[in-house]
Design a protein around this motif. Structure first.
Motif, PDB file in Angstrom:
ATOM      1  N   SER A 306       0.857  -1.191   0.000  1.00 43.92           N
ATOM      2  CA  SER A 306       0.000   0.000   0.000  1.00 43.92           C
ATOM      3  C   SER A 306       0.893   1.240   0.000  1.00 43.92           C
ATOM      4  CB  SER A 306      -0.870  -0.004   1.260  1.00 43.92           C
ATOM      5  OG  SER A 306      -0.025   0.126   2.392  1.00 43.92           O
ATOM      6  N   ASP A 307       0.259   2.408   0.098  1.00 46.97           N
ATOM      7  CA  ASP A 307       1.044   3.654   0.120  1.00 46.97           C
ATOM      8  C   ASP A 307       1.550   4.007   1.515  1.00 46.97           C
ATOM      9  OD1 ASP A 307       0.820   4.067  -2.565  1.00 46.97           O
ATOM     10  OD2 ASP A 307      -1.061   5.207  -2.396  1.00 46.97           O
ATOM     11  N   ASP A 308       1.383   3.113   2.470  1.00 50.86           N
ATOM     12  CA  ASP A 308       1.889   3.348   3.827  1.00 50.86           C
ATOM     13  C   ASP A 308       3.369   3.768   3.750  1.00 50.86           C
ATOM     14  OD1 ASP A 308       3.085   2.979   6.304  1.00 50.86           O
ATOM     15  OD2 ASP A 308       1.920   1.192   6.802  1.00 50.86           O
ATOM     16  N   PRO A 309       3.680   5.026   4.182  1.00 56.32           N
ATOM     17  CA  PRO A 309       5.056   5.511   4.025  1.00 56.32           C
ATOM     18  C   PRO A 309       6.081   4.708   4.826  1.00 56.32           C
ATOM     19  CG  PRO A 309       3.700   7.120   5.212  1.00 56.32           C
ATOM     20  CD  PRO A 309       2.782   6.031   4.769  1.00 56.32           C
ATOM     21  N   ILE A 310       5.635   4.121   5.937  1.00 58.61           N
ATOM     22  CA  ILE A 310       6.565   3.302   6.733  1.00 58.61           C
ATOM     23  C   ILE A 310       6.908   2.036   5.965  1.00 58.61           C
ATOM     24  CG2 ILE A 310       6.716   1.832   8.792  1.00 58.61           C
ATOM     25  CD1 ILE A 310       7.217   4.634   9.577  1.00 58.61           C
ATOM     26  N   LEU A 311       5.918   1.410   5.376  1.00 54.72           N
ATOM     27  CA  LEU A 311       6.171   0.179   4.617  1.00 54.72           C
ATOM     28  C   LEU A 311       7.162   0.460   3.484  1.00 54.72           C
ATOM     29  CD1 LEU A 311       5.672  -2.721   3.720  1.00 54.72           C
ATOM     30  CD2 LEU A 311       3.512  -1.992   2.686  1.00 54.72           C
ATOM     31  N   ARG A 312       6.930   1.541   2.765  1.00 55.51           N
ATOM     32  CA  ARG A 312       7.800   1.846   1.629  1.00 55.51           C
ATOM     33  C   ARG A 312       9.211   2.230   2.078  1.00 55.51           C
ATOM     34  NH1 ARG A 312       5.327   2.392  -3.476  1.00 55.51           N
ATOM     35  NH2 ARG A 312       3.363   1.281  -3.317  1.00 55.51           N
ATOM     36  N   PHE A 313       9.296   2.905   3.203  1.00 52.02           N
ATOM     37  CA  PHE A 313      10.607   3.320   3.727  1.00 52.02           C
ATOM     38  C   PHE A 313      11.426   2.123   4.209  1.00 52.02           C
ATOM     39  CE2 PHE A 313      13.068   5.245   7.406  1.00 52.02           C
ATOM     40  CZ  PHE A 313      13.967   5.937   6.601  1.00 52.02           C
ATOM     41  N   ARG A 314      10.749   1.075   4.607  1.00 49.90           N
ATOM     42  CA  ARG A 314      11.487  -0.082   5.124  1.00 49.90           C
ATOM     43  C   ARG A 314      12.404  -0.672   4.050  1.00 49.90           C
ATOM     44  NH1 ARG A 314       7.295  -4.084   7.705  1.00 49.90           N
ATOM     45  NH2 ARG A 314       9.173  -5.292   8.145  1.00 49.90           N
ATOM     46  N   SER A 315      12.028  -0.521   2.786  1.00 46.36           N
ATOM     47  CA  SER A 315      12.837  -1.119   1.726  1.00 46.36           C
ATOM     48  C   SER A 315      14.275  -0.559   1.703  1.00 46.36           C
ATOM     49  CB  SER A 315      12.133  -0.937   0.381  1.00 46.36           C
ATOM     50  OG  SER A 315      12.850  -1.592  -0.624  1.00 46.36           O
ATOM     51  N   PRO A 316      14.457   0.779   1.579  1.00 47.39           N
ATOM     52  CA  PRO A 316      15.843   1.279   1.606  1.00 47.39           C
ATOM     53  C   PRO A 316      16.536   1.076   2.948  1.00 47.39           C
ATOM     54  CG  PRO A 316      14.270   3.111   1.506  1.00 47.39           C
ATOM     55  CD  PRO A 316      13.483   1.854   1.268  1.00 47.39           C
ATOM     56  N   VAL A 317      15.784   1.077   4.046  1.00 52.72           N
ATOM     57  CA  VAL A 317      16.427   0.864   5.359  1.00 52.72           C
ATOM     58  C   VAL A 317      16.979  -0.566   5.438  1.00 52.72           C
ATOM     59  CG1 VAL A 317      16.049   0.681   7.842  1.00 52.72           C
ATOM     60  CG2 VAL A 317      15.043   2.577   6.590  1.00 52.72           C
ATOM     61  N   TYR A 318      16.183  -1.555   5.025  1.00 54.01           N
ATOM     62  CA  TYR A 318      16.645  -2.941   5.106  1.00 54.01           C
ATOM     63  C   TYR A 318      17.826  -3.136   4.157  1.00 54.01           C
ATOM     64  CZ  TYR A 318      12.590  -4.234   7.926  1.00 54.01           C
ATOM     65  OH  TYR A 318      11.664  -4.324   8.936  1.00 54.01           O
ATOM     66  N   GLY A 319      17.764  -2.430   3.002  1.00 57.03           N
ATOM     67  CA  GLY A 319      18.874  -2.493   2.050  1.00 57.03           C
ATOM     68  C   GLY A 319      20.164  -1.962   2.669  1.00 57.03           C
ATOM     69  N   GLU A 320      20.055  -0.861   3.420  1.00 65.56           N
ATOM     70  CA  GLU A 320      21.241  -0.259   4.033  1.00 65.56           C
ATOM     71  C   GLU A 320      21.773  -1.141   5.170  1.00 65.56           C
ATOM     72  OE1 GLU A 320      23.234   1.928   3.166  1.00 65.56           O
ATOM     73  OE2 GLU A 320      24.359   2.342   5.005  1.00 65.56           O
ATOM     74  N   SER A 321      20.863  -1.682   5.968  1.00 65.24           N
ATOM     75  CA  SER A 321      21.283  -2.583   7.052  1.00 65.24           C
ATOM     76  C   SER A 321      21.987  -3.800   6.449  1.00 65.24           C
ATOM     77  CB  SER A 321      20.064  -3.011   7.868  1.00 65.24           C
ATOM     78  OG  SER A 321      20.373  -4.021   8.784  1.00 65.24           O
ATOM     79  N   TRP A 322      21.398  -4.332   5.382  1.00 69.05           N
ATOM     80  CA  TRP A 322      21.981  -5.511   4.709  1.00 69.05           C
ATOM     81  C   TRP A 322      23.351  -5.173   4.133  1.00 69.05           C
ATOM     82  CZ3 TRP A 322      22.771  -6.265  -0.696  1.00 69.05           C
ATOM     83  CH2 TRP A 322      23.106  -7.581  -1.054  1.00 69.05           C
ATOM     84  N   ARG A 323      23.460  -3.963   3.504  1.00 68.70           N
ATOM     85  CA  ARG A 323      24.738  -3.561   2.897  1.00 68.70           C
ATOM     86  C   ARG A 323      25.843  -3.527   3.960  1.00 68.70           C
ATOM     87  NH1 ARG A 323      28.036   0.466   2.248  1.00 68.70           N
ATOM     88  NH2 ARG A 323      26.934   1.840   3.692  1.00 68.70           N
ATOM     89  N   ARG A 324      25.513  -2.932   5.101  1.00 68.72           N
ATOM     90  CA  ARG A 324      26.534  -2.799   6.153  1.00 68.72           C
ATOM     91  C   ARG A 324      26.927  -4.172   6.703  1.00 68.72           C
ATOM     92  NH1 ARG A 324      24.842   2.701   9.590  1.00 68.72           N
ATOM     93  NH2 ARG A 324      24.350   3.931   7.737  1.00 68.72           N
ATOM     94  N   ARG A 325      25.945  -4.999   6.985  1.00 69.41           N
ATOM     95  CA  ARG A 325      26.292  -6.292   7.616  1.00 69.41           C
ATOM     96  C   ARG A 325      26.988  -7.203   6.617  1.00 69.41           C
ATOM     97  NH1 ARG A 325      21.927 -10.230   7.017  1.00 69.41           N
ATOM     98  NH2 ARG A 325      19.992  -9.244   6.361  1.00 69.41           N
ATOM     99  N   ARG A 326      26.642  -7.064   5.336  1.00 66.44           N
ATOM    100  CA  ARG A 326      27.270  -7.881   4.300  1.00 66.44           C
ATOM    101  C   ARG A 326      28.771  -7.564   4.206  1.00 66.44           C
ATOM    102  NH1 ARG A 326      27.197  -6.038  -0.989  1.00 66.44           N
ATOM    103  NH2 ARG A 326      27.947  -7.556  -2.488  1.00 66.44           N
ATOM    104  N   LEU A 327      29.112  -6.280   4.457  1.00 64.06           N
ATOM    105  CA  LEU A 327      30.519  -5.871   4.426  1.00 64.06           C
ATOM    106  C   LEU A 327      31.221  -6.191   5.745  1.00 64.06           C
ATOM    107  CD1 LEU A 327      30.070  -2.401   2.669  1.00 64.06           C
ATOM    108  CD2 LEU A 327      31.006  -4.497   1.661  1.00 64.06           C
ATOM    109  N   GLY A 328      30.475  -6.791   6.663  1.00 58.15           N
ATOM    110  CA  GLY A 328      31.061  -7.115   7.961  1.00 58.15           C
ATOM    111  C   GLY A 328      31.143  -5.919   8.876  1.00 58.15           C
ATOM    112  N   GLU A 329      30.446  -4.841   8.503  1.00 56.55           N
ATOM    113  CA  GLU A 329      30.465  -3.633   9.349  1.00 56.55           C
ATOM    114  C   GLU A 329      29.560  -3.860  10.547  1.00 56.55           C
ATOM    115  OE1 GLU A 329      29.222  -0.325   6.957  1.00 56.55           O
ATOM    116  OE2 GLU A 329      30.964  -0.453   5.655  1.00 56.55           O
TER     117      GLU A 329
END
Ligand code: HEM
Length: 329
Positions: A306-329
């Motif tokens: 849906s257009d829920d702004p929290i739902l849509r925002f979770r996508s880039p946040v999870y991407g950033e969390s994943w990017r950092r942990r993938r690099l071992g940060e």
């Protein structure tokens, strides 16, 4: 411990995933703020850090076939392979299971790929922020309160006073008791999604997982004697006896229901469709499995966020969390 997951780690994206464009700067600042809650734990998720991954099978009832083309929801009796991760909500992976209040259930239906569908859910029915900006403000305030050495109950009262939209959610969090098992929790996916039928008609729905064993919390007398990983040990032990089962309910929204505000519940009397049964069968004993990221907007065909702004925002946040942990940060 460093835990880079570059090998098998991948974002679980699928058709329907919201482009990670959004506000990536805000996403980065949000992940920074989440790191403030318990420090940086290299290689770990910045929320829901402690968890256990499992294999599962989802068997659709076929009862949702008239309202969505999503293969995992409409093909009656077809066994869909699924990946499941149970988790505690804390950003500290070493926090004992007993102390992490909310629990999570993340499910990917189907093998990784464009047709797979992700559904993430937690043990409270509403969220504490309605916009990305208020989420960030609230986490910053939580960090400030923690720095001042204030206790959890007083901190919740402070947050409720400053963030009225969070009251409902904080009330639910305050009432949470430690579960007897991950298998005895009811999990809510909170946001509204649209189901799309073959003619392109959209219908707003919410999803929830009902434990086949019923909801059961832990007797207080057992609190002291529990191992730190009691929930993970319990899951492994239970599955030796047979699968852990959850029924997937689709809750049908009405026109007057809030569609893009995750802090507001829908009335309890909304019609529900029993969409099928999840059988969680065994623990995946492979640290790389934990590298996967569950983008909640990766819904696959037949379902859209849906257009829920929290739902849509979770996508880039999870991407950033994943990017950092993938690099071992
Ligand atoms: C702005 C709101 C939110 C933010 C910033 C946020 C942030 C995060 C982050 C950073 C992660 C770790 C991602 C990773 O490294 O893979 C995570 C995981 C998770 N979140 Fe959220 N979250 C939000 C809202 C929610 C909501 C509303 C729910 C419930 C529906 C939820 C349920 C979960 C679950 C179950 C996980 C664990 C996923 C897994 O096992 O891989 N989150 N969250």
């Amino acid at each position: 411990m460093h835990k880079p997951v570059a090998g098998h780690g991948r974002i679980a994206s699928a058709a329907g995933a919201v482009e990670a464009g959004g506000d990536t700067h805000l996403a980065g600042r949000t992940v920074d703020a989440l790191e403030g809650l318990s420090g940086v734990h290299p290689g770990e998720r910045r929320a829901h850090a402690k968890g256990v991954c499992c294999r599962a099978v989802f068997t659709p009832s076929g009862l949702a076939a008239g309202i969505t083309t999503a293969a995992h929801l409409c093909e009656k009796g077809r066994e869909i392979e699924a990946f499941v991760r149970f988790s505690g909500s804390s950003s500290d992976p070493s926090l004992p299971d007993l102390l992490s209040p909310g629990k999570g259930l993340a499910v990917r239906f189907g093998p990784p790929g464009s047709d797979s569908s992700v559904l993430t859910a937690v043990t409270i029915p509403v969220f504490f922020a309605k916009t990305p900006e208020s989420f960030l403000d609230l986490i910053k305030e939580a960090n400030r309160l923690k720095g001042g050495g204030i206790g959890a109950v007083a901190a919740a009262a402070e947050l409720a006073a400053h963030f009225p939209e969070a009251r409902h959610s904080l009330m639910h969090i305050g009432k949470l008791l430690p579960p007897a098992s991950y298998a005895t929790c009811r999990y809510y996916a909170i946001h509204v999604f649209n189901l799309i039928d073959g003619a392109g008609n959209r219908r707003p729905v919410k999803f929830e997982w009902m434990p086949e064993l019923g909801v059961e919390t832990l007797p207080m007398a057992e609190f002291r004697s529990l191992p730190e990983d009691y929930l993970e040990l319990d899951v492994a032990a239970r599955m030796k006896e047979g699968p852990i089962r959850f029924r997937l309910n689709i809750v049908l929204g009405r026109e007057e229901d809030p569609m893009d505000d995750p802090t507001l519940p829908w009335p309890d009397d909304r019609d529900r469709i029993d969409a099928g049964m999840l059988d969680v069968t065994d623990v995946i004993d492979d640290p790389d499995a934990d590298g996967l990221a569950m983008d909640p907007t990766a819904t696959g065909p037949g379902i859209e966020p849906s257009d829920d702004p929290i739902l849509r925002f979770r996508s880039p946040v999870y991407g950033e969390s994943w990017r950092r942990r993938r690099l071992g940060e």
